[in-house]
Scaffold this active site. Structure first.
Site, mmCIF file in Angstrom:
data_model
loop_
_atom_site.group_PDB
_atom_site.id
_atom_site.type_symbol
_atom_site.label_atom_id
_atom_site.label_comp_id
_atom_site.label_asym_id
_atom_site.label_seq_id
_atom_site.Cartn_x
_atom_site.Cartn_y
_atom_site.Cartn_z
ATOM 1 N N GLN A 16 -12.254 -0.413 12.570
ATOM 2 C CA GLN A 16 -11.136 -1.032 13.306
ATOM 3 C C GLN A 16 -10.329 -0.013 14.109
ATOM 4 O OE1 GLN A 16 -8.472 -4.162 11.778
ATOM 5 N NE2 GLN A 16 -8.617 -2.823 9.983
ATOM 6 N N ASP A 160 4.244 6.365 10.297
ATOM 7 C CA ASP A 160 5.488 6.144 9.552
ATOM 8 C C ASP A 160 6.689 6.543 10.416
ATOM 9 O OD1 ASP A 160 3.945 5.637 7.026
ATOM 10 O OD2 ASP A 160 3.368 7.717 7.405
ATOM 11 N N HIS A 188 2.051 10.117 2.786
ATOM 12 C CA HIS A 188 1.863 8.839 3.500
ATOM 13 C C HIS A 188 1.559 7.780 2.434
ATOM 14 C CE1 HIS A 188 0.671 5.767 6.270
ATOM 15 N NE2 HIS A 188 -0.556 5.731 5.777
HETATM 16 P P1 NAD Z 1 -12.649 0.207 8.705
HETATM 17 O O1 NAD Z 1 -13.236 -0.185 7.386
HETATM 18 O O2 NAD Z 1 -12.487 -0.804 9.767
HETATM 19 O O3 NAD Z 1 -13.498 1.408 9.306
HETATM 20 C C1 NAD Z 1 -13.842 2.519 8.558
HETATM 21 C C2 NAD Z 1 -15.135 3.048 9.145
HETATM 22 O O4 NAD Z 1 -15.427 4.273 8.508
HETATM 23 C C3 NAD Z 1 -16.344 2.114 8.911
HETATM 24 O O5 NAD Z 1 -16.987 1.837 10.147
HETATM 25 C C4 NAD Z 1 -17.221 2.908 7.970
HETATM 26 O O6 NAD Z 1 -18.608 2.666 8.191
HETATM 27 C C5 NAD Z 1 -16.826 4.340 8.338
HETATM 28 N N1 NAD Z 1 -17.148 5.328 7.309
HETATM 29 C C6 NAD Z 1 -17.127 5.206 5.967
HETATM 30 N N2 NAD Z 1 -17.543 6.319 5.378
HETATM 31 C C7 NAD Z 1 -17.801 7.206 6.370
HETATM 32 C C8 NAD Z 1 -18.272 8.542 6.393
HETATM 33 N N3 NAD Z 1 -18.567 9.201 5.272
HETATM 34 N N4 NAD Z 1 -18.441 9.134 7.592
HETATM 35 C C9 NAD Z 1 -18.178 8.466 8.726
HETATM 36 N N5 NAD Z 1 -17.746 7.198 8.771
HETATM 37 C C10 NAD Z 1 -17.556 6.574 7.606
HETATM 38 O O7 NAD Z 1 -11.259 0.917 8.363
HETATM 39 P P2 NAD Z 1 -10.055 1.240 9.381
HETATM 40 O O8 NAD Z 1 -9.131 0.084 9.399
HETATM 41 O O9 NAD Z 1 -10.584 1.802 10.630
HETATM 42 O O10 NAD Z 1 -9.298 2.381 8.531
HETATM 43 C C11 NAD Z 1 -9.880 3.645 8.318
HETATM 44 C C12 NAD Z 1 -9.027 4.457 7.342
HETATM 45 O O11 NAD Z 1 -7.758 4.757 7.935
HETATM 46 C C13 NAD Z 1 -8.702 3.736 6.026
HETATM 47 O O12 NAD Z 1 -8.797 4.663 4.956
HETATM 48 C C14 NAD Z 1 -7.261 3.303 6.219
HETATM 49 O O13 NAD Z 1 -6.591 3.105 4.995
HETATM 50 C C15 NAD Z 1 -6.720 4.497 6.980
HETATM 51 N N6 NAD Z 1 -5.450 4.305 7.693
HETATM 52 C C16 NAD Z 1 -4.570 5.350 7.689
HETATM 53 C C17 NAD Z 1 -3.368 5.247 8.361
HETATM 54 C C18 NAD Z 1 -2.355 6.383 8.359
HETATM 55 O O14 NAD Z 1 -1.235 6.173 8.844
HETATM 56 N N7 NAD Z 1 -2.674 7.579 7.874
HETATM 57 C C19 NAD Z 1 -3.072 4.079 9.063
HETATM 58 C C20 NAD Z 1 -3.995 3.029 9.065
HETATM 59 C C21 NAD Z 1 -5.186 3.154 8.361
HETATM 60 C C1 LMR Z 2 -0.780 2.012 7.007
HETATM 61 O O1 LMR Z 2 0.210 2.681 6.726
HETATM 62 O O2 LMR Z 2 -0.714 0.986 7.718
HETATM 63 C C2 LMR Z 2 -2.139 2.469 6.549
HETATM 64 O O3 LMR Z 2 -2.033 3.612 5.753
HETATM 65 C C3 LMR Z 2 -2.937 1.408 5.893
HETATM 66 C C4 LMR Z 2 -2.396 1.098 4.519
HETATM 67 O O4 LMR Z 2 -3.206 1.017 3.587
HETATM 68 O O5 LMR Z 2 -1.189 0.935 4.375
#
Ligand code: NAD
Ligand code: LMR
Length: 329
Positions: A16, A160, A188
């Site tokens: 995503q 954040d 976070h």
């Molecule tokens: P998602 O499930 O839509 O996509 C994750 C992708 O990562 C998938 O396509 C999957 O195949 C791939 N993946 C899994 N293992 C992998 C690996 N070893 N190497 C390469 N690719 C791999 O998830 P998303 O919504 O895109 O979110 C991704 C991450 O970001 C999650 O852990 C989510 O919690 C995190 N996130 C962090 C923040 C932040 O503020 N730090 C904000 C939003 C989401």
């Molecule tokens: C966020 O802050 O939106 C991401 O880290 C996704 C989550 O799990 O809260």
């Protein structure tokens, strides 16, 4: 236009966030309108086909700055020559989970990626970890890249920070552009501490301008800290476009510098500042210049803030202990 493309590796490219992120990188929003980029995408084998579909769409945008897209399911190849690495690929949490619950599921991803960065990335590599739990995943990657300066590994608290800006601007009835010097401290996670006591609204102290301690404690801080869960509840999926936007902001600020008289929030390796144990990757107020960050020094921390910073930093120490037990560092 500068002639040599900058190599940007993005993991989780078919996810995503990846889908919201790649087009903005390719259009020049990450590094600037005069910097061509070459994308290297890393996915797990089952998702390579979907990443190829995204690459076809990138082609179809005919971005003048996009010098090429390569797709890999092997970390060692994906990080070869990377100048910027966005480590997004990891499982997101679902309803009812805390981000720390993902440690075991996701932690294992970041050891081989740290090793691959160590082995093959460019000398000026800058790493942003987005995949949760972001701070501790960044620590795992950093620990497995002993030849890369630890300061090059960062984790994302810019989302954040942006959430805090939005909430404060609504409360004060001002544009976000009038707010400066906000800080996210710590992890976070739900323990993070969004601090307005050093922030300014139109040049005046933000806490004094708002003058509503009950709002700060009972509304602002929990709203920002639990916003990720609220998005999951509302959307049925974790934040994606806002996360991608924050990742763009994080790297753009790191590369291009903070504005005079302002700072940003980044989770960076602690040098012991503000009592945060050395080596933890914790969010601080930072300024950036010439591609390097520096923790803002000398802020007075009162008891209210101290207790909240300590709680979040303690959680980071516990996460570090947990990944040690799992053999990840
Ligand atoms: P998602 O499930 O839509 O996509 C994750 C992708 O990562 C998938 O396509 C999957 O195949 C791939 N993946 C899994 N293992 C992998 C690996 N070893 N190497 C390469 N690719 C791999 O998830 P998303 O919504 O895109 O979110 C991704 C991450 O970001 C999650 O852990 C989510 O919690 C995190 N996130 C962090 C923040 C932040 O503020 N730090 C904000 C939003 C989401
Ligand atoms: C966020 O802050 O939106 C991401 O880290 C996704 C989550 O799990 O809260």
């Amino acid at each position: 236009m500068s002639r040599t493309p900058v190599t940007v590796t993005v993991t989780g490219a078919a996810g995503q966030i990846g889908y919201a992120l790649l087009f903005r990188i390719a259009s020049g929003q990450l590094l600037g309108a005069d910097t061509p980029v070459r994308l290297r995408l890393l996915e797990i084998p089952q998702a390579v086909k979907a990443a190829e579909g995204t690459a076809m769409e990138l082609d179809d945008c005919a971005f003048p700055l996009l010098a090429g897209v390569d797709i890999f399911d092997d970390a060692a190849k994906a990080f070869e020559g990377a100048n910027v690495a966005l480590l997004v690929g990891a499982r997101p949490r679902t309803k009812g989970m805390e981000r720390g619950d993902l440690l075991e599921a996701n932690g294992g991803i970041f050891k081989p990626q740290g090793e691959a960065i160590n082995a093959g990335a460019a000398d000026d590599i800058k790493v942003l970890v987005v995949g949760n739990p972001a701070n501790t995943n960044a620590l795992i990657a950093q620990q497995h890249a002993p030849d890369v300066p630890a300061v090059r590994f960062t984790a994302m608290t810019r989302l954040d920070h942006n959430r805090a800006l939005a909430q404060l601007s609504k409360k004060a009835g001002v544009s976000v552009s009038e707010i400066r010097k906000l800080t996210i401290w710590g992890n976070h996670s739900a323990t993070q501490y969004p601090d307005v006591f050093h922030a300014e609204i139109a040049g005046k102290n933000a806490a004094e301008t708002v003058n509503d301690q009950a709002w700060l404690e009972n509304d602002f801080i929990p709203t920002v800290a639990k916003r990720g869960a609220a998005i999951i509840e509302a959307r049925g999926a974790s934040s994606a476009a806002s996360a991608a936007s924050a990742a763009i902001d994080h790297v753009h600020t790191w590369v291009n510098g903070t504005a005079d008289g302002d700072w940003t929030s980044m989770a960076v390796v602690s040098d012991g500042s503000y009592g945060v144990p050395e080596g933890l990757i914790s969010s601080f107020p930072v300024t950036t210049r010439n591609g390097e960050w520096e923790i803002v020094q000398g802020l007075e921390i009162d008891d209210f803030s101290r207790a909240r910073i300590d709680a979040s930093v303690n959680e980071l120490s516990e996460e570090r202990d947990a990944v040690r037990k799992l053999g990840l560092i």
